[in-house]
Design a protein around this motif. Structure first.
Motif, PDB file in Angstrom:
ATOM      1  N   ILE A  37      14.694  20.859  -1.604  1.00 48.07           N
ATOM      2  CA  ILE A  37      13.337  20.387  -1.846  1.00 48.07           C
ATOM      3  C   ILE A  37      13.487  18.921  -2.215  1.00 48.07           C
ATOM      4  O   ILE A  37      14.221  18.586  -3.148  1.00 48.07           O
ATOM      5  N   ARG A  39      11.924  14.568  -1.711  1.00 48.40           N
ATOM      6  CA  ARG A  39      10.954  13.553  -1.307  1.00 48.40           C
ATOM      7  C   ARG A  39      11.749  12.617  -0.396  1.00 48.40           C
ATOM      8  O   ARG A  39      12.806  12.131  -0.767  1.00 48.40           O
ATOM      9  N   SER A  43       7.681  12.304   3.554  1.00 41.39           N
ATOM     10  CA  SER A  43       6.780  12.864   2.545  1.00 41.39           C
ATOM     11  C   SER A  43       5.488  12.053   2.450  1.00 41.39           C
ATOM     12  O   SER A  43       5.515  10.823   2.456  1.00 41.39           O
ATOM     13  N   ARG A  48       5.631  18.536  -5.177  1.00 38.07           N
ATOM     14  CA  ARG A  48       6.737  19.191  -4.477  1.00 38.07           C
ATOM     15  C   ARG A  48       6.417  20.672  -4.369  1.00 38.07           C
ATOM     16  O   ARG A  48       5.633  21.213  -5.137  1.00 38.07           O
ATOM     17  N   PHE A  74      14.225  20.529  -6.552  1.00 41.18           N
ATOM     18  CA  PHE A  74      13.778  19.168  -6.877  1.00 41.18           C
ATOM     19  C   PHE A  74      13.848  18.883  -8.370  1.00 41.18           C
ATOM     20  O   PHE A  74      14.338  17.855  -8.802  1.00 41.18           O
ATOM     21  N   HIS A  78      10.351  23.076  -9.550  1.00 38.81           N
ATOM     22  CA  HIS A  78      10.396  23.197  -8.089  1.00 38.81           C
ATOM     23  C   HIS A  78      11.822  23.550  -7.689  1.00 38.81           C
ATOM     24  O   HIS A  78      12.638  22.687  -7.378  1.00 38.81           O
TER      25      HIS A  78
END
Length: 118
Positions: A37, A39, A43, A48, A74, A78
């Motif tokens: 997960i 960015r 993105s 997230r 993340f 997340h």
């Protein structure tokens, strides 16, 4: 870079109940499994998502050396969670733990490695 069996979750995507089953891998160069997960440049959202309920069943890696695998959430909210590696065979034998699978796990919950019984 990526892997042979990959999930890259960007933005607020909630990815769940994914199954990789009865797979033979002839060659893996950078990573065998790559689930994260993140960015990245694609993105568009600040939120997230999550990855949960992923099963790798009856996967056989045929060539050595086999690269590492990566599970990477993340942050604490997340996570990559509920991932099962069942009957996964590496070039040098069955994957029974993180070391034999060459698995690196960060910001994860409930990762299981082993074989089925019965």
């Amino acid at each position: 870079s990526g892997g042979v069996l990959t999930i890259h979750a960007g933005d607020r995507a909630a990815i769940s109940n994914v199954r990789y089953e009865d797979i033979r891998v002839r060659e893996a160069r950078e990573k065998l499994v790559d689930i994260k997960i993140s960015r990245d440049r694609y993105s568009r959202d600040h939120d997230r998502g999550a990855v949960r309920g992923v099963v790798f069943r009856d996967v056989r890696v045929l060539s050595a050396p086999c690269p590492p695998s990566l599970l990477q959430g993340f942050d604490g909210d997340h996570l990559v969670e509920d991932v099962t590696f069942e009957n996964v065979t590496m070039p040098d034998g069955p994957a029974v733990d993180f070391e034999s699978l060459r698995l690196i796990a960060e910001k994860t919950r409930s990762v299981r490695i082993g074989s089925t019984t019965g």
